[in-house]
Design a protein around this motif. Structure first.
Motif, mmCIF file in Angstrom:
data_model
loop_
_atom_site.group_PDB
_atom_site.id
_atom_site.type_symbol
_atom_site.label_atom_id
_atom_site.label_comp_id
_atom_site.label_asym_id
_atom_site.label_seq_id
_atom_site.Cartn_x
_atom_site.Cartn_y
_atom_site.Cartn_z
ATOM 1 N N UNK A 140 53.495 54.578 54.287
ATOM 2 C CA UNK A 140 52.536 54.912 53.398
ATOM 3 C C UNK A 140 52.065 53.212 52.975
ATOM 4 N N UNK A 141 50.935 53.046 52.590
ATOM 5 C CA UNK A 141 50.163 51.642 52.239
ATOM 6 C C UNK A 141 49.550 51.772 50.967
ATOM 7 N N UNK A 142 50.420 51.079 49.960
ATOM 8 C CA UNK A 142 49.610 51.400 48.711
ATOM 9 C C UNK A 142 49.568 50.143 47.720
ATOM 10 N N UNK A 143 48.724 50.039 46.944
ATOM 11 C CA UNK A 143 48.781 48.904 45.708
ATOM 12 C C UNK A 143 49.531 49.641 44.472
ATOM 13 N N UNK A 144 50.759 49.906 44.758
ATOM 14 C CA UNK A 144 51.597 50.410 43.714
ATOM 15 C C UNK A 144 52.917 49.799 43.399
ATOM 16 N N UNK A 145 53.633 50.179 42.498
ATOM 17 C CA UNK A 145 54.893 49.701 42.025
ATOM 18 C C UNK A 145 56.130 50.709 42.546
ATOM 19 N N UNK A 146 57.410 50.137 42.291
ATOM 20 C CA UNK A 146 58.328 50.906 42.951
ATOM 21 C C UNK A 146 58.660 52.565 42.694
ATOM 22 N N UNK A 147 58.011 52.805 41.364
ATOM 23 C CA UNK A 147 58.192 54.050 40.990
ATOM 24 C C UNK A 147 57.447 55.213 41.700
ATOM 25 N N UNK A 148 56.697 54.732 42.671
ATOM 26 C CA UNK A 148 55.896 55.722 43.362
ATOM 27 C C UNK A 148 57.023 56.120 44.367
ATOM 28 N N UNK A 149 57.697 55.224 45.084
ATOM 29 C CA UNK A 149 58.364 55.384 46.184
ATOM 30 C C UNK A 149 59.850 56.203 45.654
ATOM 31 N N UNK A 150 60.211 55.681 44.461
ATOM 32 C CA UNK A 150 61.426 56.236 44.055
ATOM 33 C C UNK A 150 61.416 57.526 43.323
ATOM 34 N N UNK A 151 60.543 57.816 42.544
ATOM 35 C CA UNK A 151 60.214 58.646 41.556
ATOM 36 C C UNK A 151 59.114 59.622 41.767
ATOM 37 N N UNK A 152 57.858 59.200 41.663
ATOM 38 C CA UNK A 152 56.807 59.998 41.758
ATOM 39 C C UNK A 152 56.592 60.758 43.051
ATOM 40 N N UNK A 153 56.502 60.232 44.089
ATOM 41 C CA UNK A 153 56.144 60.931 45.164
ATOM 42 C C UNK A 153 57.213 61.918 45.519
ATOM 43 N N UNK A 154 58.445 61.684 45.476
ATOM 44 C CA UNK A 154 59.494 62.640 45.680
ATOM 45 C C UNK A 154 59.298 63.888 44.786
ATOM 46 N N UNK A 170 58.208 63.945 54.990
ATOM 47 C CA UNK A 170 56.889 63.538 54.982
ATOM 48 C C UNK A 170 56.415 62.374 55.409
ATOM 49 N N UNK A 171 57.266 61.146 55.205
ATOM 50 C CA UNK A 171 57.036 59.800 55.627
ATOM 51 C C UNK A 171 58.381 59.234 55.985
ATOM 52 N N UNK A 172 58.031 57.999 56.590
ATOM 53 C CA UNK A 172 59.406 57.324 57.298
ATOM 54 C C UNK A 172 59.495 55.818 56.479
ATOM 55 N N UNK A 173 58.545 55.269 56.197
ATOM 56 C CA UNK A 173 58.568 54.152 55.392
ATOM 57 C C UNK A 173 57.383 53.802 54.519
ATOM 58 N N UNK A 174 57.651 52.946 53.369
ATOM 59 C CA UNK A 174 56.357 52.648 52.400
ATOM 60 C C UNK A 174 56.440 51.162 52.179
ATOM 61 N N UNK A 175 55.119 50.710 52.328
ATOM 62 C CA UNK A 175 54.655 49.387 51.848
ATOM 63 C C UNK A 175 54.047 49.393 50.613
ATOM 64 N N UNK A 176 54.723 49.147 49.493
ATOM 65 C CA UNK A 176 54.111 49.122 48.150
ATOM 66 C C UNK A 176 53.960 47.840 47.567
ATOM 67 N N UNK A 177 52.860 47.328 47.028
ATOM 68 C CA UNK A 177 52.393 45.964 46.685
ATOM 69 C C UNK A 177 53.424 45.470 45.703
ATOM 70 N N UNK A 178 54.099 46.231 44.919
ATOM 71 C CA UNK A 178 54.856 45.632 43.982
ATOM 72 C C UNK A 178 56.234 45.278 44.489
ATOM 73 N N UNK A 179 56.451 45.836 45.776
ATOM 74 C CA UNK A 179 57.964 45.370 46.246
ATOM 75 C C UNK A 179 57.538 44.458 47.418
ATOM 76 N N UNK A 180 56.530 44.321 48.035
ATOM 77 C CA UNK A 180 56.176 43.387 49.120
ATOM 78 C C UNK A 180 55.600 42.146 48.631
ATOM 79 N N UNK A 181 55.235 42.099 47.506
ATOM 80 C CA UNK A 181 54.177 41.062 47.039
ATOM 81 C C UNK A 181 52.927 40.693 47.565
ATOM 82 N N UNK A 182 52.405 41.702 48.391
ATOM 83 C CA UNK A 182 51.171 41.660 48.866
ATOM 84 C C UNK A 182 50.323 42.836 48.563
#
Length: 257
Positions: free
Chosen positions: A135-149, A158-170
């Motif tokens: 998953x590649x998204x301009x979103x913060x960590x709660x998408x990964x940890x709370x909202x999507x689950x 459903x997915x193997x890894x996430x690249x969220x802008x708030x977690x990677x700084x890009x």
């Protein structure tokens, strides 16, 4: 060879592609205000105030304050407070704190979102085909940890890894966010990856710039879709159509071999 047989990974945008906002921003700001006995803010003013405040915060502290090491809750507190001020509402600190807590908890839950019915089946189908899903998204960590689950889109099923802008700084459209995705997928080659999104500027162009395959979804029948097609982008109405296209291409290739 079909595109499916060339792929090792599919990366997918989140908001507008897998999930959507439910209701209006004003609904949640109104509920928060009324919960502490305040009148409901004007929806239009609130919407415009939020757009301006969010844009300002994103410029001053991009990626939800990543570089400034700003706590996520502080970033949103500033953004929400400025949204109310720009909409013409100023509350004392104690009152605002109560309103903000209600808004922050709402948007950190599944309540304001709905998952498209084809999202989970498509992601599971792709993983069953042996593809890594990112998953590649301009979103913060709660998408990964709370909202999507909470919406039934879980890491590992459903997915193997996430690249969220708030977690990677890009953030998109910076191609570096896609380079991070390639690394997280196991250093796969760009030509072994298909990216699916809903924005020509943030999804299609940067992915293609790196040499990835890319396509766009037009779930809401936008005016931009025709210009996307004229620019050469494959455009599909939903993930059912994408799956059918990938499977059909694969079946044709299998018969030719």
């Amino acid at each position: 060879m079909s595109i499916l047989r060339k792929l090792r990974c599919i990366t997918v945008d989140v908001t507008g592609t897998l999930i959507a906002y439910k209701g209006e921003l004003g609904d949640y700001y109104c509920m928060a205000a009324k919960s502490v006995g305040l009148p409901c803010p004007d929806y239009k003013r609130m919407h415009e105030g939020f757009k301006t405040a969010y844009t300002d915060m994103a410029k001053r502290y991009p990626c939800f304050g990543y570089a400034a090491k700003m706590p996520n809750v502080d970033w949103w507190r500033s953004c929400v407070k400025d949204s109310f001020v720009k909409a013409g509402y100023e509350y004392d600190d104690e009152t605002f704190d109560k309103v903000f807590k209600r808004i922050y908890s709402s948007f950190g839950s599944s309540a304001p979102y709905s998952v498209f019915p084809d999202s989970q089946p498509f992601l599971r189908w792709a993983r069953q085909k042996g593809l890594t899903i990112g998953l590649v998204s301009n979103a913060e960590y709660r998408y990964q940890d709370v909202i999507l689950p909470a919406l039934g889109l879980n890491k590992g099923s459903e997915w193997d890894f996430g690249v969220f802008s708030g977690m990677v700084g890009v953030e998109k459209p910076d191609p570096r966010i896609y380079e991070i995705a390639l690394e997280m997928a196991g250093n796969v080659a760009p030509e072994e990856v298909l990216h699916i999104g809903d924005s020509m500027r943030k999804d299609y162009i940067p992915a293609k710039t790196l040499g990835m395959h890319a396509l766009l979804l037009d779930r809401f029948k936008t005016k931009d879709a025709e210009s996307w097609r004229q620019a050469g982008a494959p455009v599909f109405p939903d993930l059912v159509a994408v799956q059918d296209w990938l499977a059909k291409e694969d079946n044709v290739a299998a018969r030719l071999n």
